[in-house]
Write a protein that holds these residues in place. Structure first.
Motif, PDB file in Angstrom:
ATOM      1  N   VAL A 105      39.219  33.697  24.278  1.00 19.31           N
ATOM      2  CA  VAL A 105      38.796  32.381  23.804  1.00 19.31           C
ATOM      3  C   VAL A 105      37.675  31.880  24.712  1.00 19.31           C
ATOM      4  O   VAL A 105      37.727  32.053  25.930  1.00 19.31           O
ATOM      5  CB  VAL A 105      39.991  31.396  23.830  1.00 19.31           C
ATOM      6  CG1 VAL A 105      39.591  30.035  23.326  1.00 19.31           C
ATOM      7  CG2 VAL A 105      41.160  31.943  23.020  1.00 19.31           C
ATOM      8  N   GLU A 107      35.173  26.585  26.735  1.00 15.56           N
ATOM      9  CA  GLU A 107      35.402  25.227  26.219  1.00 15.56           C
ATOM     10  C   GLU A 107      36.661  25.180  25.354  1.00 15.56           C
ATOM     11  O   GLU A 107      37.441  24.230  25.430  1.00 15.56           O
ATOM     12  CB  GLU A 107      34.189  24.726  25.433  1.00 15.56           C
ATOM     13  CG  GLU A 107      32.979  24.446  26.300  1.00 15.56           C
ATOM     14  CD  GLU A 107      33.225  23.382  27.359  1.00 15.56           C
ATOM     15  OE1 GLU A 107      33.834  22.340  27.052  1.00 15.56           O
ATOM     16  OE2 GLU A 107      32.812  23.611  28.518  1.00 15.56           O
ATOM     17  N   ASP A 108      36.854  26.210  24.539  1.00 18.04           N
ATOM     18  CA  ASP A 108      38.050  26.270  23.698  1.00 18.04           C
ATOM     19  C   ASP A 108      39.302  26.462  24.554  1.00 18.04           C
ATOM     20  O   ASP A 108      40.360  25.912  24.246  1.00 18.04           O
ATOM     21  CB  ASP A 108      37.928  27.399  22.670  1.00 18.04           C
ATOM     22  CG  ASP A 108      36.853  27.133  21.631  1.00 18.04           C
ATOM     23  OD1 ASP A 108      36.497  25.948  21.414  1.00 18.04           O
ATOM     24  OD2 ASP A 108      36.358  28.103  21.035  1.00 18.04           O
ATOM     25  N   SER A 109      39.179  27.228  25.619  1.00 16.13           N
ATOM     26  CA  SER A 109      40.303  27.428  26.528  1.00 16.13           C
ATOM     27  C   SER A 109      40.723  26.117  27.174  1.00 16.13           C
ATOM     28  O   SER A 109      41.921  25.839  27.305  1.00 16.13           O
ATOM     29  CB  SER A 109      39.944  28.434  27.631  1.00 16.13           C
ATOM     30  OG  SER A 109      39.780  29.715  27.105  1.00 16.13           O
ATOM     31  N   ALA A 129      40.279  23.095  25.928  1.00 16.47           N
ATOM     32  CA  ALA A 129      40.915  22.284  24.881  1.00 16.47           C
ATOM     33  C   ALA A 129      42.339  22.785  24.603  1.00 16.47           C
ATOM     34  O   ALA A 129      43.269  21.985  24.443  1.00 16.47           O
ATOM     35  CB  ALA A 129      40.074  22.308  23.609  1.00 16.47           C
ATOM     36  N   LEU A 130      42.504  24.104  24.560  1.00 20.96           N
ATOM     37  CA  LEU A 130      43.833  24.677  24.350  1.00 20.96           C
ATOM     38  C   LEU A 130      44.769  24.315  25.496  1.00 20.96           C
ATOM     39  O   LEU A 130      45.932  23.967  25.280  1.00 20.96           O
ATOM     40  CB  LEU A 130      43.751  26.202  24.230  1.00 20.96           C
ATOM     41  CG  LEU A 130      43.325  26.766  22.890  1.00 20.96           C
ATOM     42  CD1 LEU A 130      43.064  28.267  23.007  1.00 20.96           C
ATOM     43  CD2 LEU A 130      44.374  26.499  21.829  1.00 20.96           C
TER      44      LEU A 130
END
Length: 80
Positions: A30, A33-35, A37-38
């Motif tokens: 991932v 940035e997505d990490s 958010a996750l």
């Protein structure tokens, strides 16, 4: 990942999504940035699940036992 607000989820739904978040983070595929958010979503899910478990534990602790050893009822935990 769901768009449902964490505070509106059942324990089971929140745990399922938390497991999904952990799996995605563990795979490591991932974007950064997505990490982030996750991870933030996962932290909220974890806190929500812990609060739900605490509420359940308080309800169990309030079960009264009669002289014959049978449960005679429960009282609702405060704020639930």
């Amino acid at each position: 990942m769901s768009d449902t607000p964490v505070n509106e989820m059942s324990f089971e739904t929140a745990m399922a999504e938390l497991n999904e978040v952990v799996s995605k983070l563990e795979r490591g595929d991932v974007a950064l940035e997505d990490s982030i958010a996750l991870y933030e979503r996962g932290a909220k899910l974890k806190a929500h699940c812990e609060a739900k478990l605490k509420d359940a534990e308080e309800k169990v602790e309030k079960i009264t036992v009669g002289p014959d050893g049978a449960a005679t009822g429960t009282t609702k935990a405060e704020g639930v």
